[in-house]
Design a protein around this motif. Structure first.
Motif, PDB file in Angstrom:
ATOM      1  N   THR A 157      -4.696   8.394   5.316  1.00 56.61           N
ATOM      2  CA  THR A 157      -3.787   8.767   4.229  1.00 56.61           C
ATOM      3  C   THR A 157      -2.713   7.708   3.999  1.00 56.61           C
ATOM      4  OG1 THR A 157      -2.533  10.078   5.848  1.00 56.61           O
ATOM      5  CG2 THR A 157      -4.145  11.244   4.479  1.00 56.61           C
ATOM      6  N   THR A 158      -2.337   6.988   5.066  1.00 57.07           N
ATOM      7  CA  THR A 158      -1.392   5.881   4.904  1.00 57.07           C
ATOM      8  C   THR A 158      -1.998   4.791   4.035  1.00 57.07           C
ATOM      9  OG1 THR A 158      -0.390   6.325   7.063  1.00 57.07           O
ATOM     10  CG2 THR A 158      -0.041   4.142   6.125  1.00 57.07           C
ATOM     11  N   VAL A 159      -3.252   4.471   4.278  1.00 55.81           N
ATOM     12  CA  VAL A 159      -3.949   3.469   3.472  1.00 55.81           C
ATOM     13  C   VAL A 159      -4.087   3.941   2.037  1.00 55.81           C
ATOM     14  CG1 VAL A 159      -6.099   2.183   3.212  1.00 55.81           C
ATOM     15  CG2 VAL A 159      -5.177   2.611   5.489  1.00 55.81           C
ATOM     16  N   MET A 160      -4.417   5.210   1.855  1.00 53.96           N
ATOM     17  CA  MET A 160      -4.570   5.751   0.507  1.00 53.96           C
ATOM     18  C   MET A 160      -3.263   5.668  -0.266  1.00 53.96           C
ATOM     19  SD  MET A 160      -6.893   9.068   1.492  1.00 53.96           S
ATOM     20  CE  MET A 160      -6.627   9.838  -0.093  1.00 53.96           C
ATOM     21  N   GLY A 161      -2.152   6.014   0.393  1.00 60.05           N
ATOM     22  CA  GLY A 161      -0.856   5.968  -0.282  1.00 60.05           C
ATOM     23  C   GLY A 161      -0.454   4.564  -0.673  1.00 60.05           C
ATOM     24  N   GLN A 162      -0.696   3.605   0.213  1.00 64.26           N
ATOM     25  CA  GLN A 162      -0.326   2.227  -0.109  1.00 64.26           C
ATOM     26  C   GLN A 162      -1.282   1.614  -1.128  1.00 64.26           C
ATOM     27  OE1 GLN A 162       1.023  -0.510   2.737  1.00 64.26           O
ATOM     28  NE2 GLN A 162       1.961   0.987   4.084  1.00 64.26           N
ATOM     29  N   ALA A 163      -2.546   2.035  -1.112  1.00 62.00           N
ATOM     30  CA  ALA A 163      -3.487   1.566  -2.129  1.00 62.00           C
ATOM     31  C   ALA A 163      -3.062   2.052  -3.515  1.00 62.00           C
ATOM     32  CB  ALA A 163      -4.893   2.051  -1.808  1.00 62.00           C
ATOM     33  N   ALA A 164      -2.594   3.292  -3.591  1.00 58.44           N
ATOM     34  CA  ALA A 164      -2.091   3.809  -4.865  1.00 58.44           C
ATOM     35  C   ALA A 164      -0.859   3.034  -5.318  1.00 58.44           C
ATOM     36  CB  ALA A 164      -1.756   5.294  -4.725  1.00 58.44           C
ATOM     37  N   ARG A 165      -0.002   2.666  -4.376  1.00 57.37           N
ATOM     38  CA  ARG A 165       1.180   1.869  -4.723  1.00 57.37           C
ATOM     39  C   ARG A 165       0.766   0.503  -5.262  1.00 57.37           C
ATOM     40  NH1 ARG A 165       6.858   0.744  -1.767  1.00 57.37           N
ATOM     41  NH2 ARG A 165       6.845   3.003  -1.824  1.00 57.37           N
ATOM     42  N   LEU A 166      -0.219  -0.122  -4.630  1.00 59.14           N
ATOM     43  CA  LEU A 166      -0.704  -1.412  -5.118  1.00 59.14           C
ATOM     44  C   LEU A 166      -1.277  -1.282  -6.523  1.00 59.14           C
ATOM     45  CD1 LEU A 166      -2.460  -2.837  -1.930  1.00 59.14           C
ATOM     46  CD2 LEU A 166      -0.432  -3.756  -3.043  1.00 59.14           C
ATOM     47  N   GLY A 167      -1.982  -0.190  -6.794  1.00 60.03           N
ATOM     48  CA  GLY A 167      -2.521   0.023  -8.130  1.00 60.03           C
ATOM     49  C   GLY A 167      -1.433   0.178  -9.174  1.00 60.03           C
ATOM     50  N   ARG A 168      -0.391   0.917  -8.848  1.00 62.30           N
ATOM     51  CA  ARG A 168       0.721   1.079  -9.801  1.00 62.30           C
ATOM     52  C   ARG A 168       1.452  -0.237 -10.014  1.00 62.30           C
ATOM     53  NH1 ARG A 168       1.319   5.767  -6.655  1.00 62.30           N
ATOM     54  NH2 ARG A 168       3.139   4.936  -5.564  1.00 62.30           N
ATOM     55  N   HIS A 169       1.645  -0.987  -8.930  1.00 64.43           N
ATOM     56  CA  HIS A 169       2.278  -2.296  -9.069  1.00 64.43           C
ATOM     57  C   HIS A 169       1.434  -3.209  -9.955  1.00 64.43           C
ATOM     58  CE1 HIS A 169       4.668  -5.816  -7.849  1.00 64.43           C
ATOM     59  NE2 HIS A 169       3.509  -6.455  -7.748  1.00 64.43           N
ATOM     60  N   ALA A 170       0.116  -3.156  -9.797  1.00 63.80           N
ATOM     61  CA  ALA A 170      -0.772  -3.976 -10.616  1.00 63.80           C
ATOM     62  C   ALA A 170      -0.655  -3.610 -12.089  1.00 63.80           C
ATOM     63  CB  ALA A 170      -2.209  -3.816 -10.132  1.00 63.80           C
ATOM     64  N   LEU A 171      -0.572  -2.315 -12.406  1.00 64.01           N
ATOM     65  CA  LEU A 171      -0.412  -1.898 -13.795  1.00 64.01           C
ATOM     66  C   LEU A 171       0.875  -2.454 -14.391  1.00 64.01           C
ATOM     67  CD1 LEU A 171      -1.577   1.835 -13.648  1.00 64.01           C
ATOM     68  CD2 LEU A 171      -2.680  -0.009 -14.924  1.00 64.01           C
ATOM     69  N   LEU A 172       1.956  -2.404 -13.630  1.00 63.12           N
ATOM     70  CA  LEU A 172       3.224  -2.941 -14.119  1.00 63.12           C
ATOM     71  C   LEU A 172       3.151  -4.450 -14.300  1.00 63.12           C
ATOM     72  CD1 LEU A 172       5.712  -0.864 -11.910  1.00 63.12           C
ATOM     73  CD2 LEU A 172       5.200  -0.532 -14.323  1.00 63.12           C
ATOM     74  N   LEU A 193      -5.932  -3.158  -9.583  1.00 62.94           N
ATOM     75  CA  LEU A 193      -5.731  -4.164  -8.540  1.00 62.94           C
ATOM     76  C   LEU A 193      -6.739  -5.298  -8.682  1.00 62.94           C
ATOM     77  CD1 LEU A 193      -4.111  -4.891  -5.998  1.00 62.94           C
ATOM     78  CD2 LEU A 193      -5.846  -3.695  -4.665  1.00 62.94           C
ATOM     79  N   LEU A 194      -7.993  -4.973  -8.962  1.00 68.08           N
ATOM     80  CA  LEU A 194      -8.991  -6.018  -9.119  1.00 68.08           C
ATOM     81  C   LEU A 194      -8.708  -6.874 -10.356  1.00 68.08           C
ATOM     82  CD1 LEU A 194     -12.647  -6.012  -8.275  1.00 68.08           C
ATOM     83  CD2 LEU A 194     -12.096  -6.620 -10.631  1.00 68.08           C
ATOM     84  N   ALA A 195      -8.246  -6.248 -11.443  1.00 67.16           N
ATOM     85  CA  ALA A 195      -7.899  -7.017 -12.647  1.00 67.16           C
ATOM     86  C   ALA A 195      -6.742  -7.966 -12.372  1.00 67.16           C
ATOM     87  CB  ALA A 195      -7.556  -6.068 -13.787  1.00 67.16           C
ATOM     88  N   LEU A 196      -5.767  -7.517 -11.594  1.00 69.42           N
ATOM     89  CA  LEU A 196      -4.641  -8.380 -11.233  1.00 69.42           C
ATOM     90  C   LEU A 196      -5.128  -9.591 -10.442  1.00 69.42           C
ATOM     91  CD1 LEU A 196      -1.519  -8.777 -11.011  1.00 69.42           C
ATOM     92  CD2 LEU A 196      -1.643  -7.479  -8.884  1.00 69.42           C
ATOM     93  N   TRP A 197      -5.967  -9.339  -9.440  1.00 69.38           N
ATOM     94  CA  TRP A 197      -6.511 -10.430  -8.624  1.00 69.38           C
ATOM     95  C   TRP A 197      -7.387 -11.354  -9.452  1.00 69.38           C
ATOM     96  CZ3 TRP A 197     -11.878 -10.654  -7.389  1.00 69.38           C
ATOM     97  CH2 TRP A 197     -12.219 -11.672  -6.492  1.00 69.38           C
ATOM     98  N   ARG A 198      -8.223 -10.784 -10.314  1.00 66.82           N
ATOM     99  CA  ARG A 198      -9.116 -11.584 -11.143  1.00 66.82           C
ATOM    100  C   ARG A 198      -8.332 -12.485 -12.087  1.00 66.82           C
ATOM    101  NH1 ARG A 198     -13.127 -14.801 -12.122  1.00 66.82           N
ATOM    102  NH2 ARG A 198     -14.307 -14.442 -14.034  1.00 66.82           N
ATOM    103  N   LEU A 230      -1.894 -17.636  -8.073  1.00 62.85           N
ATOM    104  CA  LEU A 230      -0.861 -16.872  -7.382  1.00 62.85           C
ATOM    105  C   LEU A 230      -1.480 -16.147  -6.188  1.00 62.85           C
ATOM    106  CD1 LEU A 230       1.093 -15.344 -10.407  1.00 62.85           C
ATOM    107  CD2 LEU A 230       1.517 -17.486  -9.203  1.00 62.85           C
ATOM    108  N   SER A 231      -0.838 -16.281  -5.049  1.00 65.30           N
ATOM    109  CA  SER A 231      -1.296 -15.604  -3.841  1.00 65.30           C
ATOM    110  C   SER A 231      -0.860 -14.145  -3.862  1.00 65.30           C
ATOM    111  CB  SER A 231      -0.723 -16.298  -2.604  1.00 65.30           C
ATOM    112  OG  SER A 231       0.688 -16.194  -2.597  1.00 65.30           O
ATOM    113  N   ALA A 232      -1.376 -13.386  -2.908  1.00 64.09           N
ATOM    114  CA  ALA A 232      -0.961 -11.987  -2.799  1.00 64.09           C
ATOM    115  C   ALA A 232       0.525 -11.894  -2.520  1.00 64.09           C
ATOM    116  CB  ALA A 232      -1.758 -11.297  -1.696  1.00 64.09           C
ATOM    117  N   LYS A 233       1.044 -12.826  -1.723  1.00 63.52           N
ATOM    118  CA  LYS A 233       2.477 -12.821  -1.419  1.00 63.52           C
ATOM    119  C   LYS A 233       3.306 -13.035  -2.681  1.00 63.52           C
ATOM    120  CE  LYS A 233       3.767 -14.478   2.435  1.00 63.52           C
ATOM    121  NZ  LYS A 233       4.090 -15.360   3.589  1.00 63.52           N
ATOM    122  N   ALA A 234       2.839 -13.900  -3.562  1.00 64.31           N
ATOM    123  CA  ALA A 234       3.557 -14.141  -4.810  1.00 64.31           C
ATOM    124  C   ALA A 234       3.451 -12.944  -5.755  1.00 64.31           C
ATOM    125  CB  ALA A 234       3.025 -15.398  -5.484  1.00 64.31           C
TER     126      ALA A 234
END
Length: 364
Positions: free
Chosen positions: A98-113, A287-292, A318-322
């Motif tokens: 569930t920790t992974v799921m929650g952070q994956a959702a956060r990454l997805g929202r960050h990617a949308l923004l 997230l994949l669109a952001l990386w792509r 841009l790296s993941a850190k950036a």
């Protein structure tokens, strides 16, 4: 994650109701002590807005804000794009799934923004559109991810989601099951692809302009174009039976479909790692669109820069850190209507009654 400098200066008031949340002209703040924590940096300075009185810290502007395991965010970015499933990642990180799921959702929202904030003003190349078909929760709930990709740059200009009705050959038992599910939860809108492709083009081309759109011969696409106002579309069609080689006009979006299958555990054939929620499919697609767009090279063998570099949005990959270096606030970004729904986690999944929406005021 990027460490917070000791001389950190808050860029704006994080309180959305404050008049200095969007505009910082004349904004004043004061130091308000500090607090310590176990991970680096150990001392976090605090501040107070002179105007609204809200207190906050430098951590408020970090993507790891309010996380108990901030060290997982960047590794999770790479694992999700490497075809790992949630439980595999959790075993490696020694945390709950569930920790992974929650952070994956956060990454997805960050990617949308991030995708909203850095999308181009105009489309200066033909758009290639297609629907990527998968499912979530069960095979009785197929879905389409409608994608728009630049023909020359391979930049992902946008995507939308369409729920579908199960089709194809079914046994008598499966047909009865589909009828029972539709009686209980309702039947998906038969015009979903038509409606969402129109929304897709509104996301990809928010201004009035002339667009060249390349697609297969799906009958819903011309009807979707008729829904648009202020946009002239030159539609070029290619039969879906044509060989999917690099010479095919639909190759840019076909390649994106291949990357979705290859990099996402939830879309692999005959997998047990399929998504349980349609919302999760959307977040992982973002997230994949952001990386792509900003990290993945145009060609693994011949480089050519990233898609974002090819349309002039940035100069280097841009790296993941950036990409995760700064927290983005939804209250400061005007998101497209459909992406606003995705960000708030309002996409339903048939069979899940109490799906959690994103309603946190401070976190994102």
């Amino acid at each position: 994650m990027r460490t917070i400098p000791q001389n950190f200066v808050p860029p704006f008031c994080p309180q959305s109701s404050c008049r200095f949340h969007r505009c910082t002209d004349g904004w004043q703040w004061k130091h308000h002590g500090s607090f310590t924590r176990q991970c680096a940096p150990h001392v976090i300075p605090r501040f107070r807005c002179v105007h609204c009185g809200v207190t906050f810290s430098s951590q408020t502007f970090s993507t790891s804000y309010y996380l108990k395991r901030p060290d997982l965010l960047e590794p999770l970015f790479h694992r999700l794009l490497a075809g790992s499933c949630y439980r595999q990642i959790a075993r490696e990180a020694r945390c709950a799934p569930t920790t992974v799921m929650g952070q994956a959702a956060r990454l997805g929202r960050h990617a949308l923004l991030y995708l909203t904030l850095h999308r181009p003003d105009r489309v200066r190349e033909p758009l290639v559109i297609d629907g990527f078909e998968s499912f979530a929760y069960s095979q009785f709930q197929p879905l389409h991810l409608n994608n728009a990709v630049g023909s020359g740059s391979h930049f992902v200009y946008g995507f939308t989601y369409s729920p579908l009705r199960r089709k194809g050959s079914m046994t008598a038992t499966q047909k009865r099951m589909r009828e029972q599910l539709e009686l209980r939860y309702g039947r998906p809108n038969s015009k979903s692809i038509e409606i969402e492709v129109a929304e897709l083009l509104r996301i990809a081309a928010p201004r009035e302009q002339i667009l060249t759109v390349r697609s297969d011969e799906h009958p819903a696409y011309p009807r979707a174009f008729a829904r648009l106002e202020g946009v002239r579309i030159d539609h070029e069609q290619t039969p879906s039976v044509a060989a999917r080689t690099s010479g095919n006009p639909l190759f840019p979006v076909n390649l994106l479909d291949l990357l979705l299958r290859h990099n996402s555990a939830n879309h692999k054939r005959e997998t047990i790692a399929y998504s349980r929620r349609h919302q999760s499919v959307i977040e992982r697609m973002a997230l994949l669109a952001l990386w792509r767009n900003f990290s993945k090279r145009f060609s693994e063998n011949h480089d050519g820069g990233t898609p974002a570099m090819r349309i002039g949005l940035c100069r280097t990959p841009l790296s993941a850190k950036a990409l995760l270096g700064q927290r983005l606030f939804a209250t400061r970004i005007n998101m497209p209507g459909r992406w606003e729904v995705y960000y708030r986690r309002l996409v339903p999944t048939m069979g899940i009654r109490r799906a959690r929406a994103h309603s946190l005021k401070r976190a994102f």
